[in-house]
Design a protein around this motif. Structure first.
Motif, short mmCIF file in Angstrom:
data_model
loop_
_atom_site.label_atom_id
_atom_site.label_comp_id
_atom_site.label_asym_id
_atom_site.label_seq_id
_atom_site.Cartn_x
_atom_site.Cartn_y
_atom_site.Cartn_z
N LYS A 293 -12.84 23.08 80.55
CA LYS A 293 -13.59 21.92 79.62
C LYS A 293 -13.97 21.12 81.04
N GLU A 309 -11.24 6.56 74.18
CA GLU A 309 -11.86 7.02 72.97
C GLU A 309 -13.07 7.87 72.99
N ASN A 310 -13.88 7.53 74.04
CA ASN A 310 -15.16 8.05 74.09
C ASN A 310 -14.81 9.80 74.46
N SER A 312 -11.84 11.55 74.20
CA SER A 312 -11.04 12.14 73.59
C SER A 312 -11.56 13.30 72.53
N PHE A 313 -12.75 12.79 72.01
CA PHE A 313 -13.30 13.63 71.02
C PHE A 313 -13.88 14.72 71.88
N ALA A 314 -14.33 14.76 72.90
CA ALA A 314 -14.86 15.68 73.49
C ALA A 314 -13.59 16.72 74.20
N LYS A 316 -11.09 16.90 72.51
CA LYS A 316 -10.27 17.34 71.35
C LYS A 316 -8.60 16.86 71.61
N ASP A 318 -5.44 13.64 71.40
CA ASP A 318 -5.12 12.39 70.86
C ASP A 318 -4.40 11.68 71.98
#
Length: 329
Positions: A293, A309-310, A312-314, A316, A318
């Motif tokens: 990744k 926060e920006n 962590s979504f990509a 995956k 926490d």
């Protein structure tokens, strides 16, 4: 019998030494620390001085007396030594004239010489720190995190020298008669007035020099030398002792403007960059973050929490921030 003076002359001229002469020179250099230091000084001054004729010698002697040598003291009295001017005269027609004079004066210090003692200043940034430094000549340096810069309180020599460990952006004050030299662990970067970035961390395999304006010469003091123009990036491989020229993206040096930028980096590289930028320690509890990744991002004046926060979504994952520690879950 081979004469070391003649070998030194030949070593700094265009003539190459034969194998026997090389052996004699190496034996002389390892004979004492004094010899080794003298040779190093000669190399340095031969590269940066432009004295090649007899008419300039008065200026050379004044400069040697003023800037290089200290008077030896023995039991409170000056130790008197004398220079072999007959040997010097034989070399006067050679372009190596200055270097031979330097060699003799280095080993045989002149009398009644006063050397101005200029204080050396050291600035070191810890993780998460950056600072701007202005030198006595007007040069402005932005020092990155985990980096160290050593420089004189004021420049008094014909060359302006500083020593860098880590990363810094330089905006060098223009002075054609006083070259500016940055010494890193394995490279010397020489300029007269320009802006550029140097990345030379000890634990990284490459040293990178990226030029914004002007011309920059990169050298390891031996056979590796490269001239860089604006938009050029010189990448020196420490292990291979080789340097290549590439084109760099301006985004690579936006750190000097307070912008966090990363592109196509894996998770481990991202963690290293965030630790250095924010001065924190990451503790990774989640072991299934793919090494394949890649992450990219550009953040200006944003907090660590906003950055995480920006991404962590990509990625995956926490996260939890506890003081100076970041836990990846």
């Amino acid at each position: 019998m081979l004469n070391i003076d003649e070998i030194l002359i030949k070593a700094f001229s265009e003539d190459s030494l034969n194998e026997e002469e090389k052996k004699v020179l190496e034996a002389w250099k390892v004979q004492s620390e004094e010899n080794k230091n003298a040779f190093t000084k000669m190399e340095k001054y031969w590269k940066h001085k432009q004295y090649a004729n007899k008419g300039s010698m008065n200026r050379v002697w004044v400069e040697i007396d003023k800037n290089i040598f200290k008077e030896e003291k023995v039991l409170g009295h000056s130790k008197k030594r004398y220079f072999n001017f007959s040997l010097f005269a034989k070399v006067a027609a050679s372009a190596i004239l200055f270097m031979l004079g330097y060699y003799h004066f280095y080993l045989l210090p002149p009398k009644n010489v006063e050397v101005e003692d200029v204080a050396q200043i050291s600035r070191e940034n810890k993780i998460g720190e950056k600072r701007t430094i202005k030198l006595s000549d007007g040069t402005v340096i932005i020092l990155n995190a985990e980096s160290k810069l050593k420089f004189p309180e004021r420049f008094t020599q014909d060359i302006r020298e500083v020593f860098l460990e880590g990363e810094a952006f330089f905006d060098v004050a223009k002075d054609e008669s006083h070259p500016f030299i940055i010494h890193t662990q394995q490279l010397n970067i020489t300029v007269k007035g320009t802006s550029f970035n140097v990345k030379a961390y000890k634990d990284e395999n490459n040293i990178k020099v990226s030029v914004v304006t002007g011309l920059v010469e990169v050298s390891n003091g031996e056979e590796v030398k490269l001239l860089l123009e604006p938009s050029d990036k010189g990448v020196y491989n420490k292990k291979k002792n080789s340097i290549v020229k590439k084109t760099f993206s301006p985004d690579e040096i936006v750190w000097s403007k307070g912008i966090l930028f990363f592109e196509n980096v894996d998770f481990n590289e991202l963690v290293d960059q965030l630790e250095q930028w924010y001065g924190v320690e990451f503790i990774v509890q989640k072991g299934n973050i793919s090494s394949k990744k890649s992450f990219k991002g550009r953040f200006e004046n944003e907090s660590l929490e906003e950055v995480l926060e920006n991404i962590s979504f990509a990625g995956k994952f926490d996260f939890e921030i506890k003081g100076k520690k970041v836990i990846i879950k």
